[in-house]
Scaffold this motif. Structure first.
Motif, PDB file in Angstrom:
ATOM      1  N   ILE A 154       0.868  -1.167   0.000  1.00 57.63           N
ATOM      2  CA  ILE A 154       0.000   0.000   0.000  1.00 57.63           C
ATOM      3  C   ILE A 154       0.906   1.219   0.000  1.00 57.63           C
ATOM      4  O   ILE A 154       1.737   1.384   0.905  1.00 57.63           O
ATOM      5  CB  ILE A 154      -0.927   0.043   1.230  1.00 57.63           C
ATOM      6  N   ALA A 155       0.786   2.058  -1.011  1.00 56.18           N
ATOM      7  CA  ALA A 155       1.605   3.264  -1.134  1.00 56.18           C
ATOM      8  C   ALA A 155       0.782   4.488  -0.762  1.00 56.18           C
ATOM      9  O   ALA A 155      -0.360   4.625  -1.201  1.00 56.18           O
ATOM     10  CB  ALA A 155       2.136   3.409  -2.558  1.00 56.18           C
ATOM     11  N   THR A 156       1.364   5.358   0.047  1.00 57.89           N
ATOM     12  CA  THR A 156       0.739   6.642   0.386  1.00 57.89           C
ATOM     13  C   THR A 156       1.682   7.748  -0.056  1.00 57.89           C
ATOM     14  O   THR A 156       2.846   7.798   0.383  1.00 57.89           O
ATOM     15  CB  THR A 156       0.488   6.750   1.904  1.00 57.89           C
ATOM     16  N   VAL A 157       1.206   8.609  -0.959  1.00 62.38           N
ATOM     17  CA  VAL A 157       2.025   9.690  -1.501  1.00 62.38           C
ATOM     18  C   VAL A 157       1.358  11.016  -1.159  1.00 62.38           C
ATOM     19  O   VAL A 157       0.166  11.217  -1.443  1.00 62.38           O
ATOM     20  CB  VAL A 157       2.205   9.545  -3.027  1.00 62.38           C
ATOM     21  N   GLU A 158       2.109  11.901  -0.536  1.00 63.32           N
ATOM     22  CA  GLU A 158       1.570  13.182  -0.104  1.00 63.32           C
ATOM     23  C   GLU A 158       1.250  14.067  -1.307  1.00 63.32           C
ATOM     24  O   GLU A 158       1.842  13.910  -2.383  1.00 63.32           O
ATOM     25  CB  GLU A 158       2.559  13.888   0.822  1.00 63.32           C
ATOM     26  N   PRO A 159       0.287  15.001  -1.144  1.00 61.14           N
ATOM     27  CA  PRO A 159      -0.111  15.861  -2.266  1.00 61.14           C
ATOM     28  C   PRO A 159       1.090  16.554  -2.911  1.00 61.14           C
ATOM     29  O   PRO A 159       1.970  17.084  -2.219  1.00 61.14           O
ATOM     30  CB  PRO A 159      -1.051  16.880  -1.615  1.00 61.14           C
ATOM     31  N   GLY A 160       1.131  16.491  -4.235  1.00 63.42           N
ATOM     32  CA  GLY A 160       2.175  17.159  -4.996  1.00 63.42           C
ATOM     33  C   GLY A 160       3.508  16.448  -5.020  1.00 63.42           C
ATOM     34  O   GLY A 160       4.447  16.914  -5.668  1.00 63.42           O
ATOM     35  N   ARG A 161       3.608  15.285  -4.360  1.00 62.49           N
ATOM     36  CA  ARG A 161       4.879  14.574  -4.307  1.00 62.49           C
ATOM     37  C   ARG A 161       4.874  13.389  -5.261  1.00 62.49           C
ATOM     38  O   ARG A 161       3.827  12.913  -5.697  1.00 62.49           O
ATOM     39  CB  ARG A 161       5.171  14.103  -2.877  1.00 62.49           C
TER      40      ARG A 161
END
Length: 294
Positions: free
Chosen positions: A177-184
């Motif tokens: 499960i990947a979580t990527v912060e906004p704009g990154r």
């Protein structure tokens, strides 16, 4: 996670949107992300269903010839099988079940309250179809994670960035499960020979340059001639991180026949599975009580 310079870039070959089916006699609502009607395009993955249920849920039923990977998104899932395994899983936990030669299990909402799950069916090669059954509870609190600026990877299966997930496999599968912060942005390194899918659980992200929204699944077919490959993720600007379920596996390439809860290679083997279940060769249907309320 940064990719080696020799890794080939992946592309998105197609994007599908989940199909909602609404309630039935088992669930409050149901959707399908991977339908079992074109297995050659999704090999080694057969089905991905999303279910919301309270009561009755999925009472005792059999499986043979596949593995099921159940991710709890919300609520609490009560589960058990006819080998004596039993437990309750909370949001983020994963249950990896090898049906192999035959198992009987059930999946219910704890206390008949609420469970929201994703269940992935993973194919097995002919040589592994009748393997021994196995139950693995892969709890979120004990799974390894990779943290880097702007992103986090929760590793379920396979080895990612030198970190191995806890799942034991009969066919090599990478899952996270990947979580990527906004704009990154983050690059996911996967075996080049694998077929991969990325299901967006929340937010909006560009996957290999194509915009994919929550409720959509992006497919990336194998990249020929390379051992490793990268799948780039770019979360949209705003306030919501992109959360993406990513799985990959090498296509098995065998013909399959699906019959209800069974996956085999021939029609005769499906008939044998039904006969074996009804004659008791899977074992007896348990008279196991529900988990006690706490």
């Amino acid at each position: 996670m940064s990719a080696p310079t020799a890794a080939a870039g992946r592309k998105v070959n197609r994007i599908d949107t989940k199909t909602r089916f609404g309630p039935n006699d088992q669930v409050d609502d149901r959707a399908v992300l991977i339908a079992p009607n074109r297995p050659a395009l999704t090999d080694p993955f057969l089905l991905l269903s999303e279910d919301w249920f309270s009561s009755p849920g999925f009472e005792w039923h059999p499986h043979r010839g596949l593995e099921t990977v159940t991710t709890v998104l919300d609520g609490v899932l009560e589960h058990g099988d006819n080998a004596g395994n039993v437990g309750a899983l909370a949001a983020g936990d994963v249950q990896w079940m090898t049906a192999g030669r035959g198992i009987i299990h059930r999946e219910l909402a704890y206390r008949n309250e609420h469970a929201h799950t994703l269940q992935l069916w993973v194919n097995l090669p002919r040589s592994k179809r009748m393997t021994d059954t196995r139950y693995q509870d892969l709890l979120a609190a004990s799974r390894p994670q990779i943290e880097q600026p702007g992103s986090r990877f929760d590793i379920i299966s396979g080895t990612v960035g030198g970190v191995s997930g806890p799942a034991l496999n009969n066919w090599p599968i990478t899952g996270m499960i990947a979580t990527v912060e906004p704009g990154r942005q983050a690059d996911v390194v996967l075996p080049g020979e694998d077929r991969a899918f990325a299901y967006v659980l929340s937010g909006v992200t560009k996957i290999a340059g194509r915009t994919v929204r929550a409720g959509q699944i992006a497919w990336s077919d194998p990249v020929k001639g390379t051992a490793t490959s990268t799948l780039p993720l770019q979360a949209a600007d705003g306030d919501t991180p992109a959360v993406v379920m990513i799985y990959s596996g090498r296509p098995i390439g065998e013909s399959i026949v699906m019959g209800g809860p069974f996956v085999m290679n021939t029609n005769q083997e499906i008939q044998d599975a039904f006969r074996d279940f009804h004659s008791g060769k899977f074992g007896q249907i348990p008279r196991q009580a529900r988990l006690k309320y706490r």
